[in-house]
Design an enzyme around this catalytic site. Structure first.
Site, mmCIF file in Angstrom:
data_model
loop_
_atom_site.group_PDB
_atom_site.id
_atom_site.type_symbol
_atom_site.label_atom_id
_atom_site.label_comp_id
_atom_site.label_asym_id
_atom_site.label_seq_id
_atom_site.Cartn_x
_atom_site.Cartn_y
_atom_site.Cartn_z
ATOM 1 N N GLU A 169 0.810 -1.234 0.000
ATOM 2 C CA GLU A 169 0.000 0.000 0.000
ATOM 3 C C GLU A 169 0.840 1.280 0.000
ATOM 4 O O GLU A 169 0.368 2.355 0.305
ATOM 5 C CB GLU A 169 -0.930 0.041 1.211
ATOM 6 C CG GLU A 169 -2.251 -0.670 1.233
ATOM 7 C CD GLU A 169 -2.543 -1.883 0.387
ATOM 8 O OE1 GLU A 169 -1.684 -2.798 0.273
ATOM 9 O OE2 GLU A 169 -3.637 -1.942 -0.170
ATOM 10 N N HIS A 257 -1.429 3.803 -1.784
ATOM 11 C CA HIS A 257 -2.536 4.728 -1.487
ATOM 12 C C HIS A 257 -2.575 5.905 -2.453
ATOM 13 O O HIS A 257 -3.622 6.497 -2.672
ATOM 14 C CB HIS A 257 -2.438 5.233 -0.046
ATOM 15 C CG HIS A 257 -2.878 4.210 0.961
ATOM 16 N ND1 HIS A 257 -3.938 3.369 0.750
ATOM 17 C CD2 HIS A 257 -2.398 3.900 2.192
ATOM 18 C CE1 HIS A 257 -4.092 2.572 1.804
ATOM 19 N NE2 HIS A 257 -3.159 2.865 2.680
#
Ligand code: FAD
Ligand code: NAP
Ligand code: SF4
Length: 681
Positions: A169, A257
């Site tokens: 992420e 992200h």
């Protein structure tokens, strides 16, 4: 459970890890819920214990930071001292008492930290962070590794069955792996062998410290979805090294992200990224977990049966229904409360500092305060309106032992959800209506469809109490020419499917205006139901060919079905008030379909020429927008004409959902208000 025949043989098969066995193939994926903050561990214990009772194979907690610099923000949960081990025992004990297993996630945010003390391989600010991180020196890197190891040891002392090392992420570990964020020239940067040293050392030293009989899950970023991301060769190299370093399980991470490709929103096809995990099968021998938008046992079973992975990670679906696995195992899958991928009560809450909940299950993370206990005072209720508010109130009341009659003027339950579900990308709303159908039947609510009830009927019915959940009616804006044949309401379009011409103005750019625009630019199938087309549209490629799965990939977007103008009065950017984590996706989706946004407009008149618009306070330079139809999406007003006559007749009456307050109404508020009322009546 294992002796029963059930339709999910792969999902419910135990998984032997050598030193321990997981009871099935469901891992509850890590989610930050806000309960990680120090004062909420008692609530966290009850929240996880319910999921353990629901038979999930392995729970992974939200992220805990191994030191203060690693934390996402000041005050976020860390695990750094022996005292922390003491405090966490309430969580592990509660889970173990229910026969469950739980791993603690170790999360180091690196340059994604929202505070000024973030640390990273290089001092390069992330596009989504306010502050540049501090670049670590070599001693600093050694210290971070030591802190990971310390955190894992404390987790073990606290009674956790394992840890998950968060390597995906776009967080700290990912930042070391990729050259764009790691510009070091020492042994921790440069070649890929150097860049991947950090995660390998973390896993190796953690295994050495915790011993053999402790689960280490490593969450590996299998497709970064950012330019400059890892190649597939690098991803495989890392996976093999992580296995050799002592991990027990490799979990899948999808996208950083900061990626501009949706990875978990409702418009992402179910199981859309399982192919990435499948690509890894055979490269390592330890179990692989696949992830993202797996929200029903059917989807999970199919992925496991086709060999995409050894386990599935369900995160938000575990907020929606703690009993997901138990219901699947007992052949009651239709009773599973399905996560619709909306992010409205989970992720969107976290971004504004609120404890997470769930749109379809307001008890999620609120198990200690919202409970539906049997009533000691059984009464007879009429609930008017079978939208989400009325459905929630009726079913909770009936489950608590009351007699409940639920009325709707329509021939089907669901209210406005039946309009939401026809919007391309919102197909999950079908599941929400389906769930309520089964819950109404199960709870013993007496359903009266096709009955528009009036106050006289309700008064004559002799109910002890009435709940008015009649929802809303569209607002009629004050525009000359609104009675022109070109004018349609969103209900005409979405419910009555009235024909719409090739050039359209949608007026009002709230959630419904966006949805109507989305509906109108599509013709034929929705890419949410066609994963290859969805990938082509968003430019997701094969990481074996394209670095990060995106470099050099040209999106393939089908042309819009018609020309749509999305118009609003306010001068702010169209869509500025949409959900924090999903608004950008709606805006990007309409941009792909060449929808023209018009802000700061005055609606002067509607006529044969179309829609006459002027701009600004001076209202100068009015021009006709040459359109075949004008679709009115200018908000809604409460429908509550039953209230006063009922009250006047002395009937105890409650108002919920849109009937109570129309402004900023959504299904989350409607359901939450209904459940909280029904819990205490
Ligand atoms: P409603 O859903 O309006 O239900 C009221 C019901 O009462 C209706 O079924 C009506 O037939 C019935 N009724 C009214 N009067 C009577 C009477 N006298 N007798 C019998 N029955 C009566 N919300 C979200 O949170 N997320 C979304 O993504 C989302 N997308 C949406 C997309 C669209 C296109 C639309 C239209 C709405 C969307 N919403 C969304 C909003 C959400 O659907 C509403 O907030 C929610 O349905 C309101 O619930 P309610 O129960 O108060 O009212
Ligand atoms: P809304 O969000 O209140 O939007 C209505 C729009 O109409 C406003 O943007 C407003 O913009 C305009 N408007 C208001 N009064 C007007 C008037 N008198 N004349 C002309 N324009 C006017 O309402 P909605 O789109 O009808 O949605 C209803 C609810 O459903 C929303 O609260 C929303 O939360 C929910 N919903 C949510 C989603 C989701 O994805 N989460 C999707 C759909 C709906 P201007 O004044 O700037 O023109
Ligand atoms: Fe799923 Fe929406 Fe609930 Fe989040 S709020 S868990 S996305 S249904």
């Amino acid at each position: 459970m294992s002796t029963m025949t059930h339709p999910y043989p792969h999902l419910l098969a135990p998984l032997d890890l050598g030193f321990t066995t997981l009871k099935n193939r469901v891992l509850m994926g890590s989610m930050h819920t806000g309960l990680e903050d120090h004062e909420h561990l008692d609530r966290m214990a009850v929240y996880f214990a319910e999921r353990a009772r629901g038979q999930v194979g392995l729970i992974v907690t939200g992220g805990f930071a191994p030191n203060d610099a690693a934390a996402p923000m000041a005050g976020a949960g860390t695990l750094t001292t022996a005292h922390d081990a003491e405090r966490h025992r309430v969580v592990t004990r509660a889970v173990h008492e229910e026969g469950g297993k739980i791993a603690l996630q170790i999360l180091h945010t690196g340059r994604y930290a929202m505070h000024r003390h973030g640390v990273a391989p290089s001092a390069i600010r992330a596009p989504i962070s306010p502050h540049p991180p501090l670049a670590l020196d070599e001693a600093g890197i050694e210290q971070q590794i030591a802190d990971f190891v310390r955190c894992a040891c404390i987790a073990r002392d606290a009674g956790y069955d394992g840890v998950e090392i968060m390597g995906s992420e776009g967080y700290f570990i990912n930042q070391f792996l990729v050259a764009a964020t790691n510009q070091r020239t020492d042994d921790w940067g440069g070649s890929y062998a150097n860049r991947m040293r950090l995660p390998v050392e973390i896993v190796r030293r953690t295994r050495a410290a915790v011993g053999r009989d402790f689960i280490i899950v490593y969450r590996l970023s299998m497709i970064d979805l950012v330019p400059g991301g890892s190649t597939w060769e690098e991803v495989v190299l890392l996976a093999k090294a992580i296995e050799a370093a002592g991990a027990s399980i490799i979990n899948t991470g999808i996208g950083w992200h900061e990626a501009r490709i949706p990875t978990i929103a409702t418009s992402v096809p179910r199981g859309a990224f399982a192919w990435v995990t499948k690509k890894m099968k055979g490269e390592v021998t330890i179990p692989l977990v696949t992830s993202n938008r797996i929200n029903t046992p059917e989807v999970a079973e199919a992925l496991l049966a086709e060999g995409a992975a050894d386990m599935v990670s369900l995160a938000r679906p575990m907020l929606a229904d703690a009993d997901f696995v138990r219901k699947a195992a007992e052949g009651r899958a239709e009773q599973i409360n399905v996560c619709i991928g909306c992010n409205q009560a989970c992720l969107d809450h976290i971004f504004v500092g609120k404890v997470a909940s769930c749109l379809v299950n307001p008890r999620a993370c609120h198990e200690t305060e919202l409970n539906y206990l049997p009533t000691a005072n059984k009464r007879r209720f009429a609930v008017v309106g079978a939208g989400p508010a009325g459905l929630s109130a009726a079913t909770v009341l009936a489950e608590r032992g009351h007699e409940v009659h639920l009325f709707d003027a329509a021939d089907e339950i669901g209210g406005q959800l039946n309009m939401a579900k026809v919007v391309p990308g919102k197909e999950e709303f079908h599941g929400m209506v389906g769930y309520f159908e089964s819950r109404v039947a199960q709870s013993g609510v007496t359903l009266h469809l096709g009955q528009r009830v009036d106050a006289a009927t309700l008064i004559a019915g002799g109910y002890d109490e009435v709940i008015v959940a009649t929802g809303v009616t569209p607002r009629t804006p004050d525009i000359p020419g609104l009675d022109h044949a070109k004018v349609l309401s969103y209900i005409d379009v979405l419910r009555h499917r009235k024909p719409v011409g090739p050039r359209v103005a949608v007026i009002g750019a709230g959630g419904i205006g966006f949805d109507v625009a989305e509906f109108l630019v599509h013709e034929g199938h929705s890419t949410t139901l066609d994963a290859p087309a969805w990938r082509a549209e968003w430019g997701v490629g094969d990481p074996s060919v394209s670095r990060g799965g995106v470099e050099g990939v040209v999106p393939k977007i089908s042309p819009p079905a018609r020309q749509v103008y999305l118009v609003q009065r306010s001068a702010s950017k169209v869509g500025a008030r949409l959900g924090k984590t999903t608004g950008w996706i709606h805006r990007a989706a309409l941009k792909m379909k060449q929808v023209t946004a018009i802000e700061g407009a005055n609606y002067e008149r509607i006529g044969d020429e179309g829609l006459l618009l002027s701009h600004g306070e001076s209202r100068e330079a009015a021009e006709w927008l040459d359109v075949d139809n004008i679709i009115v999406c200018t908000g809604q007003e409460s429908l509550r004409d039953l209230l006063e006559p009922l009250k006047a007749a002395g009937v105890v009456t409650h108002l919920i959902g849109g009937a109570d307050v129309a402004a900023e109404l959504d299904a989350k508020r409607a359901i939450d208000q209904a459940c909280r009322l029904a819990a205490v009546l």
